[in-house]
Design an enzyme around this catalytic site. Sequence first.
Site, PDB file in Angstrom:
ATOM      1  CE  LYS A   1      46.183 109.840 -18.591  1.00 56.16           C
ATOM      2  NZ  LYS A   1      46.686 108.733 -19.826  1.00 56.16           N
TER       3      LYS A   1
ATOM      4  CE1 TYR B   1      45.139 104.837 -16.411  1.00 54.14           C
ATOM      5  CE2 TYR B   1      47.611 105.596 -15.613  1.00 54.14           C
ATOM      6  CZ  TYR B   1      46.003 106.246 -15.770  1.00 54.14           C
ATOM      7  OH  TYR B   1      46.414 107.200 -16.774  1.00 54.14           O
TER       8      TYR B   1
ATOM      9  CG  ASN C   1      46.436 109.236 -23.676  1.00 48.31           C
ATOM     10  OD1 ASN C   1      47.134 109.884 -22.486  1.00 48.31           O
ATOM     11  ND2 ASN C   1      46.215 108.485 -23.735  1.00 48.31           N
TER      12      ASN C   1
ATOM     13  CG  HIS D   1      42.533 108.789 -16.399  1.00 46.23           C
ATOM     14  ND1 HIS D   1      42.135 107.765 -16.348  1.00 46.23           N
ATOM     15  CD2 HIS D   1      41.415 109.437 -15.304  1.00 46.23           C
ATOM     16  CE1 HIS D   1      41.009 107.612 -16.139  1.00 46.23           C
ATOM     17  NE2 HIS D   1      41.182 108.051 -14.991  1.00 46.23           N
TER      18      HIS D   1
ATOM     19  CD  GLU E   1      39.085 106.824 -12.819  1.00 45.98           C
ATOM     20  OE1 GLU E   1      39.346 105.334 -13.143  1.00 45.98           O
ATOM     21  OE2 GLU E   1      38.210 107.390 -13.174  1.00 45.98           O
TER      22      GLU E   1
HETATM   23  P1  DAT Z   1      41.477 106.052 -21.680  1.00 49.81           P
HETATM   24  O1  DAT Z   1      42.954 106.728 -21.132  1.00 49.81           O
HETATM   25  O2  DAT Z   1      41.213 106.764 -23.050  1.00 49.81           O
HETATM   26  O3  DAT Z   1      40.764 105.593 -20.383  1.00 49.81           O
HETATM   27  P2  DAT Z   1      42.805 103.456 -20.849  1.00 49.81           P
HETATM   28  O4  DAT Z   1      41.916 103.090 -19.668  1.00 49.81           O
HETATM   29  O5  DAT Z   1      42.192 102.214 -21.686  1.00 49.81           O
HETATM   30  O6  DAT Z   1      42.606 104.131 -22.268  1.00 49.81           O
HETATM   31  O7  DAT Z   1      44.013 103.392 -21.257  1.00 49.81           O
HETATM   32  C1  DAT Z   1      44.989 103.542 -19.405  1.00 49.81           C
HETATM   33  C2  DAT Z   1      46.118 104.826 -20.922  1.00 49.81           C
HETATM   34  O8  DAT Z   1      46.849 103.524 -21.206  1.00 49.81           O
HETATM   35  C3  DAT Z   1      45.991 105.360 -22.125  1.00 49.81           C
HETATM   36  O9  DAT Z   1      45.235 106.270 -21.981  1.00 49.81           O
HETATM   37  C4  DAT Z   1      47.415 105.311 -22.620  1.00 49.81           C
HETATM   38  C5  DAT Z   1      47.710 104.503 -22.099  1.00 49.81           C
HETATM   39  N1  DAT Z   1      47.845 102.854 -23.278  1.00 49.81           N
HETATM   40  C6  DAT Z   1      46.495 101.997 -23.589  1.00 49.81           C
HETATM   41  N2  DAT Z   1      46.794 101.794 -24.721  1.00 49.81           N
HETATM   42  C7  DAT Z   1      47.388 101.576 -24.467  1.00 49.81           C
HETATM   43  C8  DAT Z   1      48.161 100.763 -26.135  1.00 49.81           C
HETATM   44  N3  DAT Z   1      47.913  98.970 -26.953  1.00 49.81           N
HETATM   45  N4  DAT Z   1      49.702 101.053 -26.138  1.00 49.81           N
HETATM   46  C9  DAT Z   1      49.822 102.117 -25.233  1.00 49.81           C
HETATM   47  N5  DAT Z   1      50.045 102.578 -24.256  1.00 49.81           N
HETATM   48  C10 DAT Z   1      48.549 102.334 -24.641  1.00 49.81           C
HETATM   49 MG    MG Z   2      40.129 104.847 -19.044  1.00 49.19          MG
END
Ligand code: DAT
Ligand code: MG
Length: 169
Positions: A28, A68, A131, A134, A145
Amino acid sequence: MIATILSIFSLFSSAMAAARERSFIMIKPDGVQRGLVGEIIKRFEQKGFKLVGLKFVWPTEDLLKKHYADLSDKPFFPALVKYMASGPVVPMVWEGLNVVKTGRVMLGATNPADSAPGTIRGDLCIQMGRNICHGSDSVESAKKEINLWFTEKEVVGWAPANDCWVYED
Ligand code: DAT
Ligand code: MG
């Protein structure tokens, strides 16, 4: 005899097919800005996974909204898209046995505060909204993706010389 040969062949070919699983891993903008591109690639490379696609792009909000799309109704979605569009990223395709599941383990939990030491997020970042990397959460989403970020020609199949030292016959 023929049956034995066929069953050995099918075992071999299913193992080889499993080893061709692919995951979409993307460094990222914060990972790029913090100079962590090499560190993240190193971890996947040293594990034994095979790099089959890599590029350096500044993604549009439109592409990120598609990437997303499943999260579009979440309150954090606008901030997520803004952060992801804030600079260049490094989208990659990695290949190997169980690479989707293992890739997620290597990344650690979504929230770095819950990520175990030794994981990418556990070692290298602090907050959920920064974080750094991805990783696809299923084989099905990996396919989607990869198709979203790469053309067919941009994903390159090749045979590393050390394959037989990474996988059993
Ligand atoms: P991951 O990246 O572990 O697959 P995800 O697909 O649920 O997690 O979410 C995509 C990204 O969105 C994640 O890396 C960080 C952000 N995110 C997820 N849940 C969040 C939350 N509750 N508050 C803020 N950002 C969040
Ligand atoms: Mg995800």
